[in-house]
Write a protein that holds these residues in place. Structure first.
Motif, PDB file in Angstrom:
ATOM      1  N   GLY A 205     -54.639   2.562 -16.609  1.00  0.00           N
ATOM      2  CA  GLY A 205     -54.457   3.906 -16.023  1.00  0.00           C
ATOM      3  C   GLY A 205     -52.926   3.862 -15.430  1.00  0.00           C
ATOM      4  N   PRO A 206     -52.481   4.972 -14.591  1.00  0.00           N
ATOM      5  CA  PRO A 206     -51.308   4.803 -13.870  1.00  0.00           C
ATOM      6  C   PRO A 206     -50.965   3.686 -12.991  1.00  0.00           C
ATOM      7  N   ARG A 207     -52.056   3.103 -12.368  1.00  0.00           N
ATOM      8  CA  ARG A 207     -51.552   2.217 -11.487  1.00  0.00           C
ATOM      9  C   ARG A 207     -51.989   0.848 -11.655  1.00  0.00           C
ATOM     10  N   ASN A 208     -52.983   0.697 -12.802  1.00  0.00           N
ATOM     11  CA  ASN A 208     -53.346  -0.807 -13.068  1.00  0.00           C
ATOM     12  C   ASN A 208     -53.083  -1.302 -14.570  1.00  0.00           C
ATOM     13  N   ILE A 209     -52.807  -2.393 -14.709  1.00  0.00           N
ATOM     14  CA  ILE A 209     -52.314  -2.869 -16.096  1.00  0.00           C
ATOM     15  C   ILE A 209     -53.282  -2.913 -17.241  1.00  0.00           C
ATOM     16  N   GLY A 210     -54.515  -2.623 -17.194  1.00  0.00           N
ATOM     17  CA  GLY A 210     -55.340  -3.034 -18.239  1.00  0.00           C
ATOM     18  C   GLY A 210     -55.278  -4.427 -18.620  1.00  0.00           C
ATOM     19  N   ASN A 211     -55.001  -4.641 -19.753  1.00  0.00           N
ATOM     20  CA  ASN A 211     -54.476  -6.105 -20.391  1.00  0.00           C
ATOM     21  C   ASN A 211     -55.607  -6.875 -20.304  1.00  0.00           C
ATOM     22  N   SER A 212     -56.901  -6.430 -20.721  1.00  0.00           N
ATOM     23  CA  SER A 212     -58.054  -7.468 -20.497  1.00  0.00           C
ATOM     24  C   SER A 212     -57.956  -8.451 -21.565  1.00  0.00           C
ATOM     25  N   LEU A 213     -58.591  -9.546 -21.281  1.00  0.00           N
ATOM     26  CA  LEU A 213     -58.256 -10.741 -22.098  1.00  0.00           C
ATOM     27  C   LEU A 213     -59.271 -11.766 -21.973  1.00  0.00           C
ATOM     28  N   VAL A 214     -59.687 -12.462 -23.050  1.00  0.00           N
ATOM     29  CA  VAL A 214     -60.402 -13.734 -23.039  1.00  0.00           C
ATOM     30  C   VAL A 214     -59.592 -15.050 -23.354  1.00  0.00           C
ATOM     31  N   ILE A 215     -59.714 -16.066 -22.400  1.00  0.00           N
ATOM     32  CA  ILE A 215     -59.063 -17.447 -22.823  1.00  0.00           C
ATOM     33  C   ILE A 215     -60.145 -18.427 -22.954  1.00  0.00           C
ATOM     34  N   ASP A 216     -59.989 -19.139 -23.837  1.00  0.00           N
ATOM     35  CA  ASP A 216     -60.958 -20.293 -24.230  1.00  0.00           C
ATOM     36  C   ASP A 216     -60.697 -21.430 -23.425  1.00  0.00           C
ATOM     37  N   PRO A 217     -61.379 -22.534 -23.454  1.00  0.00           N
ATOM     38  CA  PRO A 217     -61.541 -23.665 -22.452  1.00  0.00           C
ATOM     39  C   PRO A 217     -60.138 -24.511 -22.545  1.00  0.00           C
ATOM     40  N   LEU A 218     -59.337 -24.305 -23.627  1.00  0.00           N
ATOM     41  CA  LEU A 218     -58.127 -25.124 -23.690  1.00  0.00           C
ATOM     42  C   LEU A 218     -56.920 -24.320 -23.527  1.00  0.00           C
ATOM     43  N   GLY A 219     -57.227 -23.080 -22.818  1.00  0.00           N
ATOM     44  CA  GLY A 219     -55.956 -22.242 -22.656  1.00  0.00           C
ATOM     45  C   GLY A 219     -55.457 -21.306 -23.683  1.00  0.00           C
ATOM     46  N   VAL A 220     -56.225 -21.067 -24.532  1.00  0.00           N
ATOM     47  CA  VAL A 220     -55.779 -20.157 -25.708  1.00  0.00           C
ATOM     48  C   VAL A 220     -56.401 -18.665 -25.652  1.00  0.00           C
ATOM     49  N   ALA A 221     -55.572 -17.739 -25.606  1.00  0.00           N
ATOM     50  CA  ALA A 221     -55.919 -16.384 -25.493  1.00  0.00           C
ATOM     51  C   ALA A 221     -56.563 -15.850 -26.909  1.00  0.00           C
ATOM     52  N   ILE A 222     -57.996 -15.641 -27.157  1.00  0.00           N
ATOM     53  CA  ILE A 222     -58.510 -15.203 -28.301  1.00  0.00           C
ATOM     54  C   ILE A 222     -58.802 -14.034 -28.493  1.00  0.00           C
ATOM     55  N   ALA A 223     -58.724 -13.091 -27.377  1.00  0.00           N
ATOM     56  CA  ALA A 223     -58.646 -11.579 -27.316  1.00  0.00           C
ATOM     57  C   ALA A 223     -57.618 -10.983 -26.383  1.00  0.00           C
ATOM     58  N   LYS A 224     -57.275  -9.814 -26.609  1.00  0.00           N
ATOM     59  CA  LYS A 224     -56.315  -9.004 -25.858  1.00  0.00           C
ATOM     60  C   LYS A 224     -56.427  -7.835 -25.877  1.00  0.00           C
ATOM     61  N   SER A 228     -53.974   0.592 -22.434  1.00  0.00           N
ATOM     62  CA  SER A 228     -54.840   1.748 -22.457  1.00  0.00           C
ATOM     63  C   SER A 228     -56.024   1.543 -22.766  1.00  0.00           C
ATOM     64  N   ALA A 229     -57.127   2.617 -22.510  1.00  0.00           N
ATOM     65  CA  ALA A 229     -58.451   2.217 -22.717  1.00  0.00           C
ATOM     66  C   ALA A 229     -59.011   1.635 -23.981  1.00  0.00           C
ATOM     67  N   ALA A 230     -60.010   0.729 -23.773  1.00  0.00           N
ATOM     68  CA  ALA A 230     -60.168   0.046 -25.234  1.00  0.00           C
ATOM     69  C   ALA A 230     -61.506  -0.730 -24.879  1.00  0.00           C
ATOM     70  N   LEU A 231     -62.237  -0.863 -25.885  1.00  0.00           N
ATOM     71  CA  LEU A 231     -63.375  -1.756 -25.967  1.00  0.00           C
ATOM     72  C   LEU A 231     -62.934  -2.846 -27.020  1.00  0.00           C
ATOM     73  N   ILE A 232     -63.108  -4.076 -26.629  1.00  0.00           N
ATOM     74  CA  ILE A 232     -62.654  -5.175 -27.625  1.00  0.00           C
ATOM     75  C   ILE A 232     -63.865  -6.390 -27.618  1.00  0.00           C
ATOM     76  N   PHE A 233     -63.991  -6.986 -28.522  1.00  0.00           N
ATOM     77  CA  PHE A 233     -64.949  -7.780 -28.928  1.00  0.00           C
ATOM     78  C   PHE A 233     -64.355  -9.378 -28.923  1.00  0.00           C
ATOM     79  N   ALA A 234     -65.114 -10.465 -28.547  1.00  0.00           N
ATOM     80  CA  ALA A 234     -64.858 -11.939 -28.675  1.00  0.00           C
ATOM     81  C   ALA A 234     -66.276 -12.825 -28.664  1.00  0.00           C
ATOM     82  N   GLU A 235     -66.194 -13.652 -29.650  1.00  0.00           N
ATOM     83  CA  GLU A 235     -67.069 -14.901 -29.737  1.00  0.00           C
ATOM     84  C   GLU A 235     -66.886 -16.068 -28.930  1.00  0.00           C
ATOM     85  N   LEU A 236     -67.697 -16.371 -28.011  1.00  0.00           N
ATOM     86  CA  LEU A 236     -67.505 -17.441 -27.180  1.00  0.00           C
ATOM     87  C   LEU A 236     -68.636 -18.769 -27.850  1.00  0.00           C
TER      88      LEU A 236
END
Length: 264
Positions: A205-224, A228-236
């Motif tokens: 939205g207008p004030r906040n960044i969004g940018n949801s993410l999943v980071i794995d145990p070795l620091g790798v971003a596996i989903a971002k 804007s509004a979104a629904l994203i998935f990741a496997e852990l």
């Protein structure tokens, strides 16, 4: 574990936000998710009226959470978010709640209030005083954190020592100079230094960044997600955690150990 991250812009009307949350719950379930993480303070917000969180605050048996609990019945999806709950003194608690099959199975009152970068969460919110619990989801242990908590490494470490495989972080991360960099840096650091997954969901939205993410145990971003509004998935994958902890045994190699921080 399959995790879904639902980010959206929270409106000033709780009814609108409840409908969005329920829609995301339904879509996450349809997508096969075991866990859905939503942003911080999803009950109601208004940039033009900072007191809106107090005016709209509801008890956990109020209509907002009641609607979400009803929507959660009859399936095994676990949903995590935070809401403002009124307390004495015309203030609120920022309460992270965990919903599953019609029940609140865990709750956590935010420890670290966002009194930084010219903002003062403590004007309207009282802090919690207890370490968050762990919640089991699809055979993995999930540790609970809320937004500003990510800047305090001792909380994430405590949850990892308690046995967390995954750290979740519902957030409303405010835009500003270097703030997007802080978001990625801090979430990555908490995952890597504890060899845990980090699931961090931000309001957009207008004030906040969004940018949801999943980071794995070795620091790798596996989903971002975008801004804007979104629904994203990741496997852990638990095997990824085991591998990370075998090649990078930082939890075993610690030298500064206090008895009260040992696993329970």
């Amino acid at each position: 574990m399959k995790v879904a991250m639902g980010q959206f812009a929270v409106s000033r009307e709780w009814q609108e936000n409840a409908a969005i949350c329920i829609g995301l719950m339904n879509n996450a379930l349809a997508g096969g998710a075991d866990l859905l993480v939503l942003p911080e303070a999803v009950l109601a917000q208004d940039i033009a009226d900072p007191d809106r969180v107090l005016k709209a605050a509801q008890p956990l048996d109020g209509p907002f959470v009641t609607q979400l609990l009803a929507a959660s019945r009859g399936n095994t999806l676990t949903t995590i978010m935070s809401v403002h709950v009124p307390v004495e003194g015309n203030k609120a608690h920022n309460v992270l709640i965990v919903l599953r099959n019609g029940e609140i199975i865990a709750r956590y009152v935010k420890l670290h209030l966002y009194d930084a970068f010219a903002m003062q969460e403590s004007q309207r919110v009282n802090p919690g005083h207890e370490v968050p619990p762990l919640v089991e989801v699809a055979g993995m242990k999930v540790g609970l954190m809320t937004c500003y908590d990510v800047r305090f490494p001792e909380l994430a470490r405590r949850l990892a020592l308690d046995g967390a495989d995954v750290l979740v972080l519902p957030s409303a991360w405010v835009k500003g100079p270097l703030k997007e960099m802080h978001w990625e840096l801090l979430t990555t650091a908490r995952a890597l230094e504890n060899t845990c997954y980090m699931v961090a969901v931000g309001e957009c939205g207008p004030r906040n960044i969004g940018n949801s993410l999943v980071i794995d145990p070795l620091g790798v971003a596996i989903a971002k997600a975008p801004e804007s509004a979104a629904l994203i998935f990741a496997e852990l994958d638990p095997q990824r955690i085991a591998w990370a902890r075998s090649v990078l045994p930082v939890l075993e190699n610690r030298r500064f150990v206090r008895p009260e921080l040992q696993p329970r």
